[in-house]
Design a protein around this motif. Structure first.
Motif, mmCIF file in Angstrom:
data_model
loop_
_atom_site.group_PDB
_atom_site.id
_atom_site.type_symbol
_atom_site.label_atom_id
_atom_site.label_comp_id
_atom_site.label_asym_id
_atom_site.label_seq_id
_atom_site.Cartn_x
_atom_site.Cartn_y
_atom_site.Cartn_z
ATOM 1 N N UNK A 60 0.796 -1.233 0.000
ATOM 2 C CA UNK A 60 0.000 0.000 0.000
ATOM 3 C C UNK A 60 0.829 1.284 0.000
ATOM 4 N N UNK A 61 1.894 1.360 0.794
ATOM 5 C CA UNK A 61 2.613 2.634 0.810
ATOM 6 C C UNK A 61 3.279 2.994 -0.515
ATOM 7 N N UNK A 62 3.177 2.112 -1.509
ATOM 8 C CA UNK A 62 3.819 2.439 -2.780
ATOM 9 C C UNK A 62 3.164 3.623 -3.467
ATOM 10 N N UNK A 63 1.883 3.842 -3.172
ATOM 11 C CA UNK A 63 1.165 4.935 -3.817
ATOM 12 C C UNK A 63 0.701 5.911 -2.762
ATOM 13 N N UNK A 64 0.513 7.173 -3.231
ATOM 14 C CA UNK A 64 -0.017 8.173 -2.317
ATOM 15 C C UNK A 64 -1.478 7.904 -2.008
ATOM 16 N N UNK A 66 -5.013 5.417 -3.166
ATOM 17 C CA UNK A 66 -5.551 4.267 -3.893
ATOM 18 C C UNK A 66 -7.033 4.482 -4.084
ATOM 19 N N UNK A 67 -7.525 4.317 -5.303
ATOM 20 C CA UNK A 67 -8.971 4.440 -5.538
ATOM 21 C C UNK A 67 -9.644 3.155 -5.159
ATOM 22 N N UNK A 68 -10.617 3.275 -4.307
ATOM 23 C CA UNK A 68 -11.299 2.066 -3.841
ATOM 24 C C UNK A 68 -12.780 2.328 -3.732
ATOM 25 N N UNK A 69 -13.525 1.260 -3.488
ATOM 26 C CA UNK A 69 -14.932 1.363 -3.141
ATOM 27 C C UNK A 69 -15.008 1.237 -1.625
ATOM 28 N N UNK A 70 -15.480 2.298 -1.017
ATOM 29 C CA UNK A 70 -15.514 2.310 0.445
ATOM 30 C C UNK A 70 -16.842 1.721 0.899
ATOM 31 N N UNK A 78 -19.364 3.338 -1.372
ATOM 32 C CA UNK A 78 -19.119 4.671 -1.911
ATOM 33 C C UNK A 78 -17.819 4.609 -2.695
ATOM 34 N N UNK A 79 -17.765 5.204 -3.831
ATOM 35 C CA UNK A 79 -16.454 5.310 -4.476
ATOM 36 C C UNK A 79 -15.596 6.318 -3.718
ATOM 37 N N UNK A 80 -14.365 5.976 -3.487
ATOM 38 C CA UNK A 80 -13.502 6.877 -2.725
ATOM 39 C C UNK A 80 -12.052 6.520 -2.921
ATOM 40 N N UNK A 81 -11.185 7.046 -2.066
ATOM 41 C CA UNK A 81 -9.765 6.733 -2.172
ATOM 42 C C UNK A 81 -9.148 6.556 -0.790
ATOM 43 N N UNK A 82 -8.144 5.723 -0.768
ATOM 44 C CA UNK A 82 -7.385 5.517 0.456
ATOM 45 C C UNK A 82 -6.335 6.615 0.562
ATOM 46 N N UNK A 83 -6.292 7.273 1.724
ATOM 47 C CA UNK A 83 -5.296 8.316 1.916
ATOM 48 C C UNK A 83 -4.416 7.956 3.103
ATOM 49 N N UNK B 72 -7.125 4.937 6.727
ATOM 50 C CA UNK B 72 -8.033 6.065 6.473
ATOM 51 C C UNK B 72 -8.442 6.104 5.007
ATOM 52 N N UNK B 73 -9.698 6.418 4.789
ATOM 53 C CA UNK B 73 -10.202 6.545 3.423
ATOM 54 C C UNK B 73 -11.060 7.798 3.346
#
Lengths: 401, 151
Positions: A60-64, A66-70, A78-83, B72-73
């Motif tokens: 996971x830390x490879x990217x700032x 990640x687009x995911x379905x939350x 919900x469509x969202x992203x991992x931050x 966190x998301x």
């Protein structure tokens, strides 16, 4: 052998272990086994999940982001992203959470994996035991069904000791004994034979002791000690009298390999005794015999020399003294080890012959001679280098010869 | 005669134990599942109504990565929501559409629950019938139902 009456009992196996009960027991054990199997599967699943999670956390830390379905509840996304992809919130148990980085989370997960694996191992051990139990029950059940009969025989007199021992062994494992009973009798016989032979040999030694002088006593002592220590080998090969010497030799070899064990062995006897024995052998056995022993002794020499320097030195002095007197018998005065070996090989036949006669552990003493004389050199060197003065004790012995 | 009766009684008992009781257990389990689903959808509805009420456009949550490890998301736009409509399909809805769907779903679930309740009731009745038959065979006096209060 245990002469005397033979008492015995004959019990039908099915009376001791009724067939149905054994079957029930077998079923119960099988159930437990299946339970454990389920637990094992569950644990393995956990371990698999853990490893996949470790991989994910590492990636996971490879990217700032990640687009995911939350997930939102159990039935909506919900469509969202991992931050904050390097921050993980880990549950430690008891509603305690901790924020960790990816590396630290991986470490936590690895530790969890280890504990899971140790649980799996423990469970495996338990399952093994259960399996053994189950197979045991199955065999008893089938045997009971076939109508096997357990026969126990008891012998008296000399053999009572180990007969009762074997009997007690049978008592401990009665169900197993039925199969072993057929073999048990023969085993007891063998054991009895071996024990009786040992006793005979010991008696012979004692008789020799009485007739001969101290030397023989020492010999017997040495023999006794050796025979005690070599009991295992004797039991294995309790066939011929002559075998004993040969047995002592390999045992001696073994001892030599251990090095210290031999020296301890020697220490058991007073130094005088050992010297006496050595003296005896020096006197009794010609160089030929010694040649045989040189082989043994070389090993001991090396060991002695490397291990305990003091002892060999003291003994060497004594042996030197003896050797001086035995110049006639000693080999060529070459100090180097190589020469004596060749000579020894020629004379091995004689030594064997002598060794068969000699009941006591002559080998022991010879080696001591060798050990004492030099460090890592052959016995011949020991003999030839007999320049050191002999101690009074050895002289005393030499006179006897 | 007695042996015959004993046999019959045994047969009835076996029937009850092997067929009816497991059926009952099974039916109750299924009904419970539907109860759970109902609960899920009602929770979802409440959440959506909450979002609407507070006009929440974006959302920050913690996502379970497995074995209780969270990350966190962020949900930038909460207008679109994907709802599970069964058979592995998720349909994109707006809030109002989602609410409508949820209410429809609820009705379906309620009907299912009713069916299961009826089934359970019938099984229980059958069990009672068989027990009565056994009682007759054994000629045990009938149990009197308590009517009203006994003073």
């Amino acid at each position: 052998m245990g002469k005397s009456e033979v008492k015995g009992t004959v019990t039908s196996l099915s009376s001791m272990f009724p067939a149905e009960e054994t079957q029930k027991a077998a079923k119960m054990v099988e159930e437990k086994l299946s339970e454990k199997q389920n637990e094992m599967n569950q644990l393995k699943e956990f371990i698999a999940d853990n490893t996949s999670l470790i991989n994910l956390v590492q990636k996971l830390p490879d990217e700032l982001h990640h687009d995911i379905m939350v997930p939102f509840g159990k039935a909506a996304f919900f469509p969202g992203r991992l931050i904050h992809t390097n921050e993980f919130l880990v549950l430690l148990g008891e509603s305690y959470y901790t924020e960790r980085t990816a590396k630290q989370t991986v470490e936590i997960l690895k530790r969890r994996g280890k504990s899971l694996e140790s649980k799996v191992d423990a469970l495996k051990a338990v399952m093994q035991d259960l399996k053994a139990e189950a197979s045991f029950f199955d065999s008893t059940a089938s045997e009971a069904a076939e109508g096997l009969v357990e026969i126990r025989e008891y012998e008296e007199d000399n053999s009572t000791k180990w007969a009762s021992q074997s009997g007690s062994l049978e008592l401990e494992t009665p169900s197993v004994a039925e199969a072993d009973n057929k073999m048990g009798a023969s085993e007891d016989d063998d054991y009895a034979r071996i024990m009786s032979r040992l006793e005979e040999l010991e008696k012979e030694e004692l008789a020799a002791e009485d007739n001969e002088e101290n030397l023989e006593d020492e010999d017997e002592d040495a023999n006794a000690v050796e025979s005690d220590s070599n009991e295992d080998e004797l039991i294995k090969a309790a066939e011929g009298d002559g075998d004993e010497d040969e047995l002592t030799k390999p045992a001696f070899h073994r001892k030599k390999d251990e090095g210290y064990s031999y020296l301890d062995h020697g220490q058991r006897y007073s130094e005088s005794q050992s010297r006496k024995q050595l003296q005896q052998f020096n006197d009794k056995e010609p160089i030929e015999e010694m040649s045989n022993k040189y082989k043994h002794q070389d090993l001991t020499n090396q060991f002695a020399s490397t291990g305990l320097t003091e002892e060999p030195v003291t003994k060497g002095e004594i042996s030197h003294g003896r050797i001086i007197q035995e110049d006639t018998k000693t080999l060529s005065p070459s100090i180097n080890a190589s020469a004596p070996f060749e000579k020894k090989s020629v004379q091995t036949s004689k030594s064997e012959f002598d060794s068969s006669k000699a009941f006591t552990g002559s080998i022991v003493e010879h080696t001591q001679n060798l050990d004492k004389s030099s460090v890592g050199t052959n016995t011949t060197s020991l003999q030839s280098s007999g320049s050191q003065p002999s101690k009074p004790v050895s002289r005393f012995k030499m006179q006897r010869k | 005669m007695d042996s015959l009766r004993q046999e019959k009684v045994q047969k009835f008992e076996e029937f009850v134990d092997r067929r009816l009781k497991p059926d009952l257990v099974h039916a109750i389990a299924e009904r419970d599942k539907i109860f759970d689903q109902q609960k899920i959808f009602s929770d979802l509805r409440k959440n959506i109504e909450n979002l609407e009420k507070n006009s929440v456009t974006s959302l920050r949550t913690l996502v379970n990565l497995g074995s209780e490890v969270y990350m966190q998301a962020e949900v930038p736009d909460t207008q679109r929501i994907f709802v599970d409509v069964g058979l592995g399909f998720h349909v994109e809805f707006t809030w109002s559409e989602a609410l409508k769907f949820i209410s429809l779903r609820k009705e379906k679930l309620e009907r299912q629950i009713e069916e299961y309740t009826r089934l359970i009731a019938s099984i229980k009745a059958q069990i009672k019938l068989v027990c009565e038959g056994i009682r007759e065979l054994l000629q045990i006096p009938e149990e009197k139902t308590v009517e009203g209060r006994v003073f």
